[in-house]
Write an enzyme that holds these catalytic residues in place. Structure first.
Site, PDB file in Angstrom:
ATOM      1  N   GLY A  15     -11.182  -1.792  25.583  1.00 45.26           N
ATOM      2  CA  GLY A  15      -9.953  -2.031  26.361  1.00 45.26           C
ATOM      3  C   GLY A  15      -9.229  -0.717  26.609  1.00 45.26           C
ATOM      4  N   ALA A  26      -6.820  16.505  27.460  1.00 46.70           N
ATOM      5  CA  ALA A  26      -6.837  17.446  26.332  1.00 46.70           C
ATOM      6  C   ALA A  26      -8.270  17.848  25.972  1.00 46.70           C
ATOM      7  CB  ALA A  26      -6.142  16.820  25.130  1.00 46.70           C
ATOM      8  N   ARG A  29      -9.675  20.180  28.862  1.00 45.71           N
ATOM      9  CA  ARG A  29      -9.090  21.532  28.939  1.00 45.71           C
ATOM     10  C   ARG A  29      -9.367  22.348  27.673  1.00 45.71           C
ATOM     11  NH1 ARG A  29      -3.769  20.709  32.807  1.00 45.71           N
ATOM     12  NH2 ARG A  29      -5.030  20.308  34.662  1.00 45.71           N
ATOM     13  N   ARG A  76     -17.208  -2.634  28.441  1.00 48.88           N
ATOM     14  CA  ARG A  76     -17.845  -3.008  27.175  1.00 48.88           C
ATOM     15  C   ARG A  76     -19.306  -3.242  27.520  1.00 48.88           C
ATOM     16  NH1 ARG A  76     -12.634  -6.303  26.626  1.00 48.88           N
ATOM     17  NH2 ARG A  76     -11.392  -5.076  25.180  1.00 48.88           N
ATOM     18  N   GLY A 106     -11.724   1.905  20.582  1.00 45.00           N
ATOM     19  CA  GLY A 106     -11.367   1.181  19.362  1.00 45.00           C
ATOM     20  C   GLY A 106     -12.554   1.037  18.433  1.00 45.00           C
ATOM     21  N   ASP A 107     -12.452   0.113  17.483  1.00 49.57           N
ATOM     22  CA  ASP A 107     -13.493   0.034  16.457  1.00 49.57           C
ATOM     23  C   ASP A 107     -14.859  -0.359  17.018  1.00 49.57           C
ATOM     24  OD1 ASP A 107     -12.589  -2.532  16.910  1.00 49.57           O
ATOM     25  OD2 ASP A 107     -12.866  -3.193  14.838  1.00 49.57           O
ATOM     26  N   THR A 130      -6.409   2.387  21.240  1.00 54.68           N
ATOM     27  CA  THR A 130      -6.300   0.930  21.379  1.00 54.68           C
ATOM     28  C   THR A 130      -4.853   0.518  21.193  1.00 54.68           C
ATOM     29  OG1 THR A 130      -6.758  -1.208  20.309  1.00 54.68           O
ATOM     30  CG2 THR A 130      -7.073   0.730  18.945  1.00 54.68           C
ATOM     31  N   ASP A 132      -4.040  -2.154  19.941  1.00 50.30           N
ATOM     32  CA  ASP A 132      -3.973  -3.091  18.806  1.00 50.30           C
ATOM     33  C   ASP A 132      -3.597  -2.425  17.476  1.00 50.30           C
ATOM     34  OD1 ASP A 132      -4.857  -4.955  20.633  1.00 50.30           O
ATOM     35  OD2 ASP A 132      -6.957  -4.799  20.037  1.00 50.30           O
ATOM     36  N   ASP A 134      -5.442  -1.344  15.156  1.00 50.03           N
ATOM     37  CA  ASP A 134      -6.168  -2.009  14.066  1.00 50.03           C
ATOM     38  C   ASP A 134      -7.244  -1.112  13.461  1.00 50.03           C
ATOM     39  OD1 ASP A 134      -7.666  -1.972  16.355  1.00 50.03           O
ATOM     40  OD2 ASP A 134      -8.430  -4.009  16.157  1.00 50.03           O
ATOM     41  N   ARG A 167      17.824 -21.927  24.820  1.00 52.35           N
ATOM     42  CA  ARG A 167      16.417 -22.355  24.743  1.00 52.35           C
ATOM     43  C   ARG A 167      15.680 -21.666  23.611  1.00 52.35           C
ATOM     44  NH1 ARG A 167      14.745 -22.283  31.076  1.00 52.35           N
ATOM     45  NH2 ARG A 167      14.924 -24.530  31.373  1.00 52.35           N
ATOM     46  N   MET A 174      -0.244  -9.450  22.609  1.00 52.53           N
ATOM     47  CA  MET A 174      -1.663  -9.151  22.363  1.00 52.53           C
ATOM     48  C   MET A 174      -1.890  -8.590  20.960  1.00 52.53           C
ATOM     49  SD  MET A 174      -3.417  -7.546  25.709  1.00 52.53           S
ATOM     50  CE  MET A 174      -4.151  -8.608  26.942  1.00 52.53           C
ATOM     51  N   ARG A 176      -5.457  -8.854  19.634  1.00 49.34           N
ATOM     52  CA  ARG A 176      -6.746  -9.434  19.211  1.00 49.34           C
ATOM     53  C   ARG A 176      -6.570 -10.074  17.840  1.00 49.34           C
ATOM     54  NH1 ARG A 176     -11.541  -8.511  21.633  1.00 49.34           N
ATOM     55  NH2 ARG A 176     -10.817  -6.635  22.624  1.00 49.34           N
ATOM     56  N   LYS A 218      22.290 -26.458  19.135  1.00 55.35           N
ATOM     57  CA  LYS A 218      22.070 -25.098  19.640  1.00 55.35           C
ATOM     58  C   LYS A 218      20.704 -24.637  19.142  1.00 55.35           C
ATOM     59  CE  LYS A 218      26.089 -22.483  20.921  1.00 55.35           C
ATOM     60  NZ  LYS A 218      25.593 -21.899  22.139  1.00 55.35           N
ATOM     61  N   HIS A 257      -1.689  -8.915  29.918  1.00 56.75           N
ATOM     62  CA  HIS A 257      -2.184  -7.556  30.173  1.00 56.75           C
ATOM     63  C   HIS A 257      -1.127  -6.561  30.610  1.00 56.75           C
ATOM     64  CE1 HIS A 257      -6.046  -9.578  29.848  1.00 56.75           C
ATOM     65  NE2 HIS A 257      -6.579  -8.386  29.661  1.00 56.75           N
TER      66      HIS A 257
HETATM   67  O1  F6P Z   1      -8.186  -4.623  22.343  1.00 53.92           O
HETATM   68  C1  F6P Z   1      -7.204  -4.549  23.316  1.00 53.92           C
HETATM   69  C2  F6P Z   1      -6.924  -5.916  23.895  1.00 53.92           C
HETATM   70  O2  F6P Z   1      -5.924  -5.782  24.883  1.00 53.92           O
HETATM   71  C3  F6P Z   1      -6.542  -6.981  22.879  1.00 53.92           C
HETATM   72  O3  F6P Z   1      -5.207  -6.880  22.467  1.00 53.92           O
HETATM   73  C4  F6P Z   1      -6.880  -8.228  23.657  1.00 53.92           C
HETATM   74  O4  F6P Z   1      -7.184  -9.304  22.786  1.00 53.92           O
HETATM   75  C5  F6P Z   1      -8.087  -7.831  24.431  1.00 53.92           C
HETATM   76  O5  F6P Z   1      -8.085  -6.416  24.528  1.00 53.92           O
HETATM   77  C6  F6P Z   1      -8.172  -8.422  25.817  1.00 53.92           C
HETATM   78  O6  F6P Z   1      -9.390  -8.072  26.358  1.00 53.92           O
HETATM   79  P1  F6P Z   1      -9.743  -8.271  27.893  1.00 53.92           P
HETATM   80  O7  F6P Z   1      -9.008  -7.221  28.673  1.00 53.92           O
HETATM   81  O8  F6P Z   1     -11.207  -8.096  27.940  1.00 53.92           O
HETATM   82  O9  F6P Z   1      -9.276  -9.638  28.277  1.00 53.92           O
END
Ligand code: F6P
Length: 327
Positions: A15, A26, A29, A76, A106-107, A130, A132, A134, A167, A174, A176, A218, A257
């Site tokens: 992502g 960076a 260069r 991916r 990411g990982d 990333t 996330d 994570d 409300r 997001m 993941r 309320k 997104h």
């Molecule tokens: O890993 C980044 C991320 O935005 C997550 O937070 C989310 O679950 C996922 O990618 C969404 O993936 P895609 O863009 O493939 O829907």
């Protein structure tokens, strides 16, 4: 493994996250500064498999530090998961003479790099990119700060309309299977409850609290839910609350997104620039298969293997803070 690195390839994978462009800039260069040739590999590992690779100049990365997304595009790649795909990728790198790689992702992207560098003699340096956050071994991942700031800007706006109608709003963010965006944005917007995958949620307690407020007619409340929480995200939590409190005026908002786009914050541009610079310096110093992280404001090098296996430690105290501050 310790051959002199003279030609490097840089790619973004998984992502996209705001600040990836600053990292590419960076890397390019710094590489050029050291007299290296630098190649941009398009669409992550897919571009490696398909030989979608081009030389980069200083001008190729002009005017991008402020832009979200990634000029190299990202993907991916399924082919790269196969031994044949990786062999094809290696052959393509050979054609260009590329003998060092910088992978921004990411990982999942690091897992690919780890397998690849075990099979072929190419040092790989990972840069954590990333939203996330994570990944273990770094206090920051590129894009997280921007994503959280985007989320809080949106949640502040939701709060205005929530307040106007008395409300209950359930906002899904997001992350993941990680709850960092939820935790940070929830605390920063004064959410009453934050639901994250790292801890079990006592939904009965939440419903109980909400129904007491409902009796007082309320129900201005904000619940921030991580998409990966145990109930399956905002819509599911919304369903439960509506079933249990049929008179409550409940709305669910999925931020989605928008959290991935936009101009990177100062912090993301800064860490991306530092990490990009140090990734290239690492290749020059003969480091291989490490992730460049920042811990306590110092550069930190973690074997890719560990970055992949370990998750960042979760600070449970933060949930106590949420409880006390929302009371
Ligand atoms: O890993 C980044 C991320 O935005 C997550 O937070 C989310 O679950 C996922 O990618 C969404 O993936 P895609 O863009 O493939 O829907």
């Amino acid at each position: 493994m310790n051959k002199k690195v003279t030609k490097i390839g840089v790619l973004t994978s998984g992502g996209d996250s705001p600040g990836m462009n600053a990292a590419i800039r960076a890397v390019v260069r710094t590489g050029l500064y050291h007299g290296m040739e630098v190649f941009g590999i398009n669409r992550g590992y897919s571009g490696m498999v398909e030989n979608d690779i081009q030389p980069m100049t200083s001008r190729s990365v002009a005017n991008i530090i402020q832009r979200g997304g990634t000029i190299l595009k990202t993907a991916r790649s399924k082919e790269f998961m196969t031994p044949q795909g990786r062999r094809q990728a290696y052959d393509n790198l050979q054609k260009h003479g590329i003998n060092g790689l910088v992978i921004i992702g990411g990982d999942g992207s690091f897992r690919g790099a780890q397998v690849f560098s075990n099979e072929f003699d190419i040092p790989c340096i990972g840069i954590p990119g990333t939203i996330d956050k994570d990944i273990a071994g770094t206090d920051f991942t590129i894009g997280f700060d921007t994503a959280v700031n985007t989320a809080i800007e949106a949640i502040d706006k939701i709060r205005d309309t929530a307040d106007a109608h008395d409300r209950l709003f359930i906002v899904e963010v997001m992350g993941r299977d990680a709850g960092y965006i939820a935790l940070h944005s929830g605390i920063a917007t004064g959410a009453e409850h934050i639901l994250i995958p790292e801890t079990k949620t006592n939904i009965e307690e939440i419903i109980q609290g909400l129904s007491e407020k409902e009796k007082r007619q309320k129900l201005v409340n904000l619940i921030v839910v991580a998409e990966g929480d145990e109930f399956g995200g905002g819509n599911e939590v919304g369903k439960i609350v509506k079933e249990r409190l049929p008179n409550a005026d409940v709305r669910v908002c999925i931020l989605g997104h928008i959290q991935r786009g936009g101009s990177p914050t100062c912090l993301d541009r800064l860490i991306a620039s530092r990490m990009g610079y140090h990734a290239v310096e690492s290749l020059i110093q003969g480091r291989h298969n490490v992730m460049v992280g920042i811990v306590n404001n110092r550069m930190h090098y973690l074997p890719l293997d560990n970055a992949v296996k370990a998750k960042e430690k979760f600070n449970k105290d933060w949930l106590t803070i949420v409880k006390i501050l929302a009371s």
